[in-house]
Design a protein around this motif. Structure first.
Motif, PDB file in Angstrom:
ATOM      1  N   PRO A   1       0.835  -1.209   0.000  1.00 32.10           N
ATOM      2  CA  PRO A   1       0.000   0.000   0.000  1.00 32.10           C
ATOM      3  C   PRO A   1       0.868   1.257   0.000  1.00 32.10           C
ATOM      4  O   PRO A   1       1.915   1.307   0.636  1.00 32.10           O
ATOM      5  N   GLY A   2       0.423   2.247  -0.766  1.00 31.72           N
ATOM      6  CA  GLY A   2       1.152   3.501  -0.857  1.00 31.72           C
ATOM      7  C   GLY A   2       2.167   3.557  -1.975  1.00 31.72           C
ATOM      8  O   GLY A   2       2.718   4.612  -2.267  1.00 31.72           O
ATOM      9  N   HIS A   3       2.444   2.423  -2.616  1.00 31.97           N
ATOM     10  CA  HIS A   3       3.386   2.409  -3.741  1.00 31.97           C
ATOM     11  C   HIS A   3       2.794   3.227  -4.885  1.00 31.97           C
ATOM     12  O   HIS A   3       1.588   3.135  -5.146  1.00 31.97           O
ATOM     13  N   PRO A   4       3.588   4.034  -5.596  1.00 33.61           N
ATOM     14  CA  PRO A   4       3.044   4.891  -6.659  1.00 33.61           C
ATOM     15  C   PRO A   4       2.353   4.138  -7.798  1.00 33.61           C
ATOM     16  O   PRO A   4       1.452   4.675  -8.430  1.00 33.61           O
ATOM     17  N   THR A   5       2.751   2.894  -8.047  1.00 36.29           N
ATOM     18  CA  THR A   5       2.120   2.116  -9.108  1.00 36.29           C
ATOM     19  C   THR A   5       0.707   1.707  -8.736  1.00 36.29           C
ATOM     20  O   THR A   5      -0.129   1.457  -9.591  1.00 36.29           O
ATOM     21  N   ARG A   6       0.441   1.653  -7.475  1.00 33.29           N
ATOM     22  CA  ARG A   6      -0.879   1.239  -6.982  1.00 33.29           C
ATOM     23  C   ARG A   6      -1.797   2.461  -6.941  1.00 33.29           C
ATOM     24  O   ARG A   6      -1.593   3.372  -6.152  1.00 33.29           O
ATOM     25  N   GLY A   7      -2.799   2.469  -7.810  1.00 37.57           N
ATOM     26  CA  GLY A   7      -3.728   3.582  -7.866  1.00 37.57           C
ATOM     27  C   GLY A   7      -4.576   3.670  -6.619  1.00 37.57           C
ATOM     28  O   GLY A   7      -4.840   2.674  -5.948  1.00 37.57           O
ATOM     29  N   LEU A   8      -5.000   4.876  -6.292  1.00 38.01           N
ATOM     30  CA  LEU A   8      -5.810   5.073  -5.091  1.00 38.01           C
ATOM     31  C   LEU A   8      -7.153   4.352  -5.196  1.00 38.01           C
ATOM     32  O   LEU A   8      -7.702   3.895  -4.205  1.00 38.01           O
TER      33      LEU A   8
END
Length: 153
Positions: free
Chosen positions: A25-32
């Motif tokens: 969670p919070g990784h830039p690749t992972r969209g909100l």
């Protein structure tokens, strides 16, 4: 494809295999909008529940806990939206015009599983690259990964 075929051999009611990538969670690749909690059977990787994590409260049926001895609740998975489906699944998706996206379709199959007798499995990528570009933030992150050659193994 091999994972889906293996699932189909074990479970004739398997209609789909969804590909998830292990991303914290919070990784830039992972969209909100891709913040999900995935509940699965750790022995078979059968998808039991699929919930949006943006809500502050999670409701799970007591029946879910009674019918499964072991469950994993995973918050470290990102849906890549790569789905290997049986031939009848796309037609079924278009037949149900009230379903607006694949997330709703998957949730509908899981909830109505007892009536439909259909199941969905997941495959988790740990050492391969997969991502979905859905907004400017994820575009920048994926572009950065490509430029820095992090997408190549």
């Amino acid at each position: 494809m091999e994972t889906h075929q293996a699932n189909k051999e074990k479970d004739k009611d398997a209609i789909m295999t969804c590909i998830f990538k292990k991303v914290m969670p919070g990784h830039p690749t992972r969209g909100l909008e891709d913040d999900v909690v995935v509940t699965l059977n750790p022995d078979t990787n059968r998808l039991l529940r699929f919930r949006n994590a943006n809500s502050k409260r999670f409701d799970y049926d007591l029946e879910l806990f009674n019918s499964h001895d072991v469950m994993d609740f995973r918050y470290d998975l990102m849906n890549t939206y790569i789905m290997i489906c049986e031939a009848h699944v796309p037609a079924r998706f278009t037949d149900h015009f009230d379903i607006q996206d694949m997330d709703s379709f998957i949730k509908g199959i899981i909830v109505d599983e007892e009536m439909c007798n259909e199941s969905i499995y997941i495959h988790i990528l740990e050492h391969s690259y997969a991502a979905r570009v859905s907004n400017l933030r994820t575009y920048a992150s994926v572009s950065h990964d490509i430029i820095n050659r992090w997408t190549y193994q």
